[in-house]
Design an enzyme around this catalytic site. Structure first.
Site, PDB file in Angstrom:
ATOM      1  N   GLY A  12       0.752  -2.554   2.919  1.00 37.97           N
ATOM      2  CA  GLY A  12       0.601  -1.530   3.958  1.00 37.97           C
ATOM      3  C   GLY A  12      -0.422  -0.467   3.570  1.00 37.97           C
ATOM      4  N   ASP A  63      11.044 -10.465   0.571  1.00 42.13           N
ATOM      5  CA  ASP A  63      11.341  -9.746   1.807  1.00 42.13           C
ATOM      6  C   ASP A  63      12.491  -8.783   1.524  1.00 42.13           C
ATOM      7  N   LEU A  85       8.322   1.225  -0.580  1.00 38.88           N
ATOM      8  CA  LEU A  85       7.537   1.583   0.614  1.00 38.88           C
ATOM      9  C   LEU A  85       7.764   0.601   1.766  1.00 38.88           C
ATOM     10  N   ALA A  86       8.386  -0.542   1.512  1.00 36.30           N
ATOM     11  CA  ALA A  86       8.530  -1.552   2.574  1.00 36.30           C
ATOM     12  C   ALA A  86       9.362  -0.989   3.714  1.00 36.30           C
ATOM     13  N   SER A  89       7.893   0.307  10.056  1.00 37.75           N
ATOM     14  CA  SER A  89       7.580   1.737  10.013  1.00 37.75           C
ATOM     15  C   SER A  89       7.167   2.315  11.364  1.00 37.75           C
ATOM     16  N   TYR A 100      16.974  -5.073  13.271  1.00 38.27           N
ATOM     17  CA  TYR A 100      16.041  -5.484  12.207  1.00 38.27           C
ATOM     18  C   TYR A 100      15.539  -4.255  11.432  1.00 38.27           C
ATOM     19  N   THR A 132      11.013  10.324   5.128  1.00 32.37           N
ATOM     20  CA  THR A 132      10.077  10.669   6.196  1.00 32.37           C
ATOM     21  C   THR A 132      10.463  11.933   6.951  1.00 32.37           C
ATOM     22  N   GLU A 134      10.533  12.067   9.953  1.00 28.16           N
ATOM     23  CA  GLU A 134      11.324  11.636  11.114  1.00 28.16           C
ATOM     24  C   GLU A 134      12.811  11.941  10.921  1.00 28.16           C
ATOM     25  N   TYR A 156      14.602   4.086  13.752  1.00 23.95           N
ATOM     26  CA  TYR A 156      13.838   4.224  12.499  1.00 23.95           C
ATOM     27  C   TYR A 156      14.335   5.439  11.709  1.00 23.95           C
ATOM     28  N   LYS A 160      16.282   5.473   8.116  1.00 18.77           N
ATOM     29  CA  LYS A 160      15.714   6.184   6.961  1.00 18.77           C
ATOM     30  C   LYS A 160      16.671   7.262   6.452  1.00 18.77           C
ATOM     31  N   HIS A 186       0.887  10.725   7.458  1.00 21.47           N
ATOM     32  CA  HIS A 186      -0.379  10.660   6.712  1.00 21.47           C
ATOM     33  C   HIS A 186      -1.145   9.425   7.159  1.00 21.47           C
ATOM     34  N   ARG A 191      -4.904   3.025   8.274  1.00 23.98           N
ATOM     35  CA  ARG A 191      -3.688   3.197   9.065  1.00 23.98           C
ATOM     36  C   ARG A 191      -3.547   2.026  10.025  1.00 23.98           C
TER      37      ARG A 191
HETATM   38  P1  NAP Z   1       2.864   0.354   6.886  1.00 23.45           P
HETATM   39  O1  NAP Z   1       1.378   0.422   6.810  1.00 23.45           O
HETATM   40  O2  NAP Z   1       3.530  -0.039   8.151  1.00 23.45           O
HETATM   41  O3  NAP Z   1       3.329  -0.650   5.720  1.00 23.45           O
HETATM   42  C1  NAP Z   1       4.643  -1.128   5.665  1.00 23.45           C
HETATM   43  C2  NAP Z   1       4.744  -2.146   4.554  1.00 23.45           C
HETATM   44  O4  NAP Z   1       6.085  -2.677   4.545  1.00 23.45           O
HETATM   45  C3  NAP Z   1       3.802  -3.354   4.734  1.00 23.45           C
HETATM   46  O5  NAP Z   1       3.383  -3.790   3.469  1.00 23.45           O
HETATM   47  C4  NAP Z   1       4.733  -4.384   5.349  1.00 23.45           C
HETATM   48  O6  NAP Z   1       4.325  -5.691   5.127  1.00 23.45           O
HETATM   49  C5  NAP Z   1       6.001  -4.090   4.571  1.00 23.45           C
HETATM   50  N1  NAP Z   1       7.187  -4.666   5.199  1.00 23.45           N
HETATM   51  C6  NAP Z   1       7.600  -4.536   6.487  1.00 23.45           C
HETATM   52  N2  NAP Z   1       8.734  -5.237   6.668  1.00 23.45           N
HETATM   53  C7  NAP Z   1       9.034  -5.816   5.485  1.00 23.45           C
HETATM   54  C8  NAP Z   1      10.068  -6.671   5.048  1.00 23.45           C
HETATM   55  N3  NAP Z   1      11.031  -7.095   5.870  1.00 23.45           N
HETATM   56  N4  NAP Z   1      10.067  -7.065   3.749  1.00 23.45           N
HETATM   57  C9  NAP Z   1       9.089  -6.684   2.909  1.00 23.45           C
HETATM   58  N5  NAP Z   1       8.079  -5.880   3.267  1.00 23.45           N
HETATM   59  C10 NAP Z   1       8.062  -5.458   4.543  1.00 23.45           C
HETATM   60  O7  NAP Z   1       3.522   1.739   6.444  1.00 23.45           O
HETATM   61  P2  NAP Z   1       2.876   2.944   5.595  1.00 23.45           P
HETATM   62  O8  NAP Z   1       2.252   3.906   6.541  1.00 23.45           O
HETATM   63  O9  NAP Z   1       2.104   2.397   4.471  1.00 23.45           O
HETATM   64  O10 NAP Z   1       4.203   3.652   5.065  1.00 23.45           O
HETATM   65  C11 NAP Z   1       4.781   3.296   3.814  1.00 23.45           C
HETATM   66  C12 NAP Z   1       6.231   3.746   3.787  1.00 23.45           C
HETATM   67  O11 NAP Z   1       6.306   5.158   3.970  1.00 23.45           O
HETATM   68  C13 NAP Z   1       7.117   3.164   4.882  1.00 23.45           C
HETATM   69  O12 NAP Z   1       8.400   3.008   4.344  1.00 23.45           O
HETATM   70  C14 NAP Z   1       7.127   4.221   5.957  1.00 23.45           C
HETATM   71  O13 NAP Z   1       8.299   4.115   6.718  1.00 23.45           O
HETATM   72  C15 NAP Z   1       7.102   5.476   5.105  1.00 23.45           C
HETATM   73  N6  NAP Z   1       6.476   6.666   5.689  1.00 23.45           N
HETATM   74  C16 NAP Z   1       5.228   6.593   6.230  1.00 23.45           C
HETATM   75  C17 NAP Z   1       4.630   7.747   6.718  1.00 23.45           C
HETATM   76  C18 NAP Z   1       3.232   7.729   7.287  1.00 23.45           C
HETATM   77  O14 NAP Z   1       2.886   8.701   7.975  1.00 23.45           O
HETATM   78  N7  NAP Z   1       2.426   6.735   6.990  1.00 23.45           N
HETATM   79  C19 NAP Z   1       5.325   8.978   6.649  1.00 23.45           C
HETATM   80  C20 NAP Z   1       6.580   8.996   6.065  1.00 23.45           C
HETATM   81  C21 NAP Z   1       7.157   7.836   5.572  1.00 23.45           C
HETATM   82  P3  NAP Z   1       3.298  -6.446   6.139  1.00 23.45           P
HETATM   83  O15 NAP Z   1       1.926  -6.009   5.722  1.00 23.45           O
HETATM   84  O16 NAP Z   1       3.601  -7.879   5.866  1.00 23.45           O
HETATM   85  O17 NAP Z   1       3.659  -6.008   7.532  1.00 23.45           O
HETATM   86  O1  F7E Z   2       3.041   8.803  16.837  1.00 25.95           O
HETATM   87  C1  F7E Z   2       2.597  10.243  20.156  1.00 25.95           C
HETATM   88  C2  F7E Z   2       3.963   9.703  19.788  1.00 25.95           C
HETATM   89  O2  F7E Z   2       3.205   6.405  16.202  1.00 25.95           O
HETATM   90  C3  F7E Z   2       2.729  10.172  16.669  1.00 25.95           C
HETATM   91  C4  F7E Z   2       5.097   6.633  11.146  1.00 25.95           C
HETATM   92  O3  F7E Z   2       4.229   6.474  10.051  1.00 25.95           O
HETATM   93  O4  F7E Z   2       4.936   9.018  11.021  1.00 25.95           O
HETATM   94  C5  F7E Z   2       4.747   7.914  11.873  1.00 25.95           C
HETATM   95  O5  F7E Z   2       5.574   8.019  13.025  1.00 25.95           O
HETATM   96  C6  F7E Z   2       2.966  10.915  17.968  1.00 25.95           C
HETATM   97  C7  F7E Z   2       4.312  10.614  18.618  1.00 25.95           C
HETATM   98  O6  F7E Z   2       3.597   8.211  14.469  1.00 25.95           O
HETATM   99  C8  F7E Z   2       0.767   7.520  21.657  1.00 25.95           C
HETATM  100  O7  F7E Z   2       4.855   9.783  20.903  1.00 25.95           O
HETATM  101  C9  F7E Z   2       1.162   9.598  22.100  1.00 25.95           C
HETATM  102  O8  F7E Z   2       4.877  11.796  19.086  1.00 25.95           O
HETATM  103  O9  F7E Z   2       1.326   7.797  15.258  1.00 25.95           O
HETATM  104  P1  F7E Z   2       2.725   7.710  15.691  1.00 25.95           P
HETATM  105  P2  F7E Z   2       5.092   8.756  14.352  1.00 25.95           P
HETATM  106  O10 F7E Z   2       5.948   8.285  15.446  1.00 25.95           O
HETATM  107  O11 F7E Z   2       5.016  10.235  14.135  1.00 25.95           O
HETATM  108  C10 F7E Z   2       6.279   9.180  10.519  1.00 25.95           C
HETATM  109  C11 F7E Z   2       6.282  10.371   9.603  1.00 25.95           C
HETATM  110  C12 F7E Z   2       6.821   7.950   9.927  1.00 25.95           C
HETATM  111  O12 F7E Z   2       7.638   7.995   9.005  1.00 25.95           O
HETATM  112  C13 F7E Z   2       6.543   6.673  10.639  1.00 25.95           C
HETATM  113  O13 F7E Z   2       6.720   5.562   9.753  1.00 25.95           O
HETATM  114  O14 F7E Z   2       1.977  10.492  18.897  1.00 25.95           O
HETATM  115  N1  F7E Z   2       1.775   9.316  20.932  1.00 25.95           N
HETATM  116  N2  F7E Z   2       0.542   8.511  22.568  1.00 25.95           N
HETATM  117  C14 F7E Z   2       1.551   8.034  20.630  1.00 25.95           C
HETATM  118  N3  F7E Z   2       1.919   7.291  19.560  1.00 25.95           N
HETATM  119  C15 F7E Z   2       1.503   6.000  19.529  1.00 25.95           C
HETATM  120  N4  F7E Z   2       1.830   5.238  18.454  1.00 25.95           N
HETATM  121  N5  F7E Z   2       0.741   5.451  20.531  1.00 25.95           N
HETATM  122  C16 F7E Z   2       0.338   6.180  21.631  1.00 25.95           C
HETATM  123  O15 F7E Z   2      -0.335   5.664  22.514  1.00 25.95           O
END
Ligand code: NAP
Ligand code: F7E
Length: 372
Positions: A12, A63, A85-86, A89, A100, A132, A134, A156, A160, A186, A191
């Site tokens: 990811g 997995d 990190l899996a 998300s 799931y 997170t 969230e 979600y 979490k 982030h 992304r």
């Molecule tokens: P991401 O790009 O969606 O990556 C998720 C990773 O988890 C990918 O490697 C995915 O594999 C793997 N995965 C999904 N389902 C799995 C399963 N059943 N078994 C094993 N691996 C699995 O997410 P990210 O943005 O890098 O975020 C990393 C972590 O931080 C996540 O836990 C997310 O919830 C958390 N988080 C993210 C943010 C953010 O803003 N980015 C903020 C707070 C917390 P595939 O490549 O095969 O799909």
């Molecule tokens: O949405 C609004 C949507 O999907 C941000 C994940 O990494 O951060 C992420 O979750 C905002 C929301 O991220 C669209 O309704 C408007 O209010 O980019 P997002 P998220 O839901 O904040 C948290 C911290 C995590 O932990 C999660 O794993 O944007 N929004 N229009 C939209 N969002 C999407 N995706 N698509 C739209 O068209």
């Protein structure tokens, strides 16, 4: 002996940046990778390069839903550090796949913690849980800190929350070094394409090249504390190097709306958006290249920041509109983190500003536009 890290979710966005960071620190990195019909290492290759795979980076099929697989891998690798990190998300997808999502995001974390205990590694292995913002969902105070009550708004977020408390519970019950990084949003050029920031920069790059007519979004009033993934993975590492385990907010301390993100993405090319209407009728209007997906108009040239639009024919049209399909059953309207604890105890702070983040993502997505 180099330290050994085990990263679940290595393919990811964060997994790729973290792998790059750990390899640069001399770690031996092991990653959990799902079996997919196509090899899913594009981010790792782009950030870490092929040679990283030769002697320092090892990928294992597995997995998070498979307890036996997780336990066996933890026993075999005996990592010094685990970064869990899996996750499934995507918040909106979690409403469509709640069971799931809970299996992977909630029970998946428990499987990791229990694997460490079963392998008698509780005194050796430090565990990072990807918590997170969230968790705060329908926020009880602004800004959110480590003591703000939780109120998740999606399957979600609820999954979490289970993972957060299970991490605390293993710390308190078994003395494990198990910590939560409560990370606010982030982003980066790596992304996932259906998160709002990347959806915006990819669409803006195409619209600025006449390849897409318009961008459809959901709730543009939503506000997020957006940082850069490269900065945030450093915080993950620092959390596991700290003297004591604990729970840390990682955020920039600044928030912006989705509408502001769109505005800045187009301003990258000197294009101003005029916002008109309200609610589902709101539109963004701008002067941009004529929509010409098949390039039947031969004089259309590629947009470059240095040269601008050249002699490309331009028109004023709607480039952004609202599609309720992207609304969520319950929305998180506003998130803003207070990173004071991590600044004080970890010495961490975000390095990349909001405009720099948007610029880097735009640079990348404009480069990805096919040469015409
Ligand atoms: P991401 O790009 O969606 O990556 C998720 C990773 O988890 C990918 O490697 C995915 O594999 C793997 N995965 C999904 N389902 C799995 C399963 N059943 N078994 C094993 N691996 C699995 O997410 P990210 O943005 O890098 O975020 C990393 C972590 O931080 C996540 O836990 C997310 O919830 C958390 N988080 C993210 C943010 C953010 O803003 N980015 C903020 C707070 C917390 P595939 O490549 O095969 O799909
Ligand atoms: O949405 C609004 C949507 O999907 C941000 C994940 O990494 O951060 C992420 O979750 C905002 C929301 O991220 C669209 O309704 C408007 O209010 O980019 P997002 P998220 O839901 O904040 C948290 C911290 C995590 O932990 C999660 O794993 O944007 N929004 N229009 C939209 N969002 C999407 N995706 N698509 C739209 O068209």
């Amino acid at each position: 002996m180099p330290k050994k890290a085990f990263i679940t979710g290595i393919t990811g966005q964060d997994g790729a940046y973290l792998t790059h960071l750990l390899l640069s620190k001399g770690y031996e990195v092991h990653g959990l990778m799902r079996r997919t019909s196509q090899f899913n290492v594009a981010r790792l290759m782009e950030l870490c390069g092929g040679t990283a795979f030769e002697d320092k980076l090892f990928l294992h099929y597995g997995d998070s839903t498979d307890s036996l697989n997780i336990t066996t891998l933890v026993e075999d690798i005996r990592p010094d550090e685990i970064f869990n990190l899996a996750a499934q998300s995507h918040v909106k997808v979690s409403f469509e796949m709640p069971v799931y999502t809970c299996d992977v995001d909630a029970l998946g974390t428990l499987r990791i913690l229990e694997a460490v205990r079963q392998a008698h590694l509780t005194d050796k292995t430090h565990v990072y849980q990807a918590s997170t913002s969230e968790l705060f969902g329908k926020v009880h105070e602004i800004p959110q800190s480590e003591s703000t009550p939780f109120h998740p708004r999606s399957p979600y977020g609820v999954a979490k929350l289970f993972a957060y408390w299970m991490t605390v519970n293993y710390r308190e019950s078994y003395g494990m070094f198990a910590s939560n990084g409560i990370l606010f949003n982030h982003e980066s050029p790596f992304r996932g394409e259906t998160f709002v920031t990347r959806k915006i920069t990819m669409a803006a790059a195409r619209i600025l090249n006449g390849l897409q007519e318009r961008l459809e979004l959901g709730n543009m009033d939503a506000k997020r504390d957006w940082g850069h993934a490269r900065d945030f993975v450093e915080a993950m590492w620092l959390i596991l190097q700290h003297d004591e385990p604990g729970d840390f907010i990682i955020a920039t301390g600044e928030q912006h709306s989705v509408r502001e993100f769109v505005t800045l993405a187009f301003e990258y090319a000197g294009v101003s958006i005029r916002w008109e209407g309200e609610g589902v009728n709101e539109v963004g209007i701008a002067r941009v290249p004529v929509y010409s997906p098949n390039r039947e108009n031969a004089s259309v040239s590629r947009f470059k920041p240095e040269t601008g639009f050249g002699n490309t024919p331009m028109e004023e049209r709607v480039v952004v509109s609202v599609n309720p399909e992207f609304f969520r059953p319950a929305e998180v309207e506003t998130l803003l983190g207070n990173p004071a604890k991590s600044r004080q105890l970890l010495g961490w702070e975000a390095k990349t500003s909001f405009p720099q983040l948007v610029q880097e993502m735009m640079d990348y997505d404009l480069r990805k536009i096919p040469i015409l």
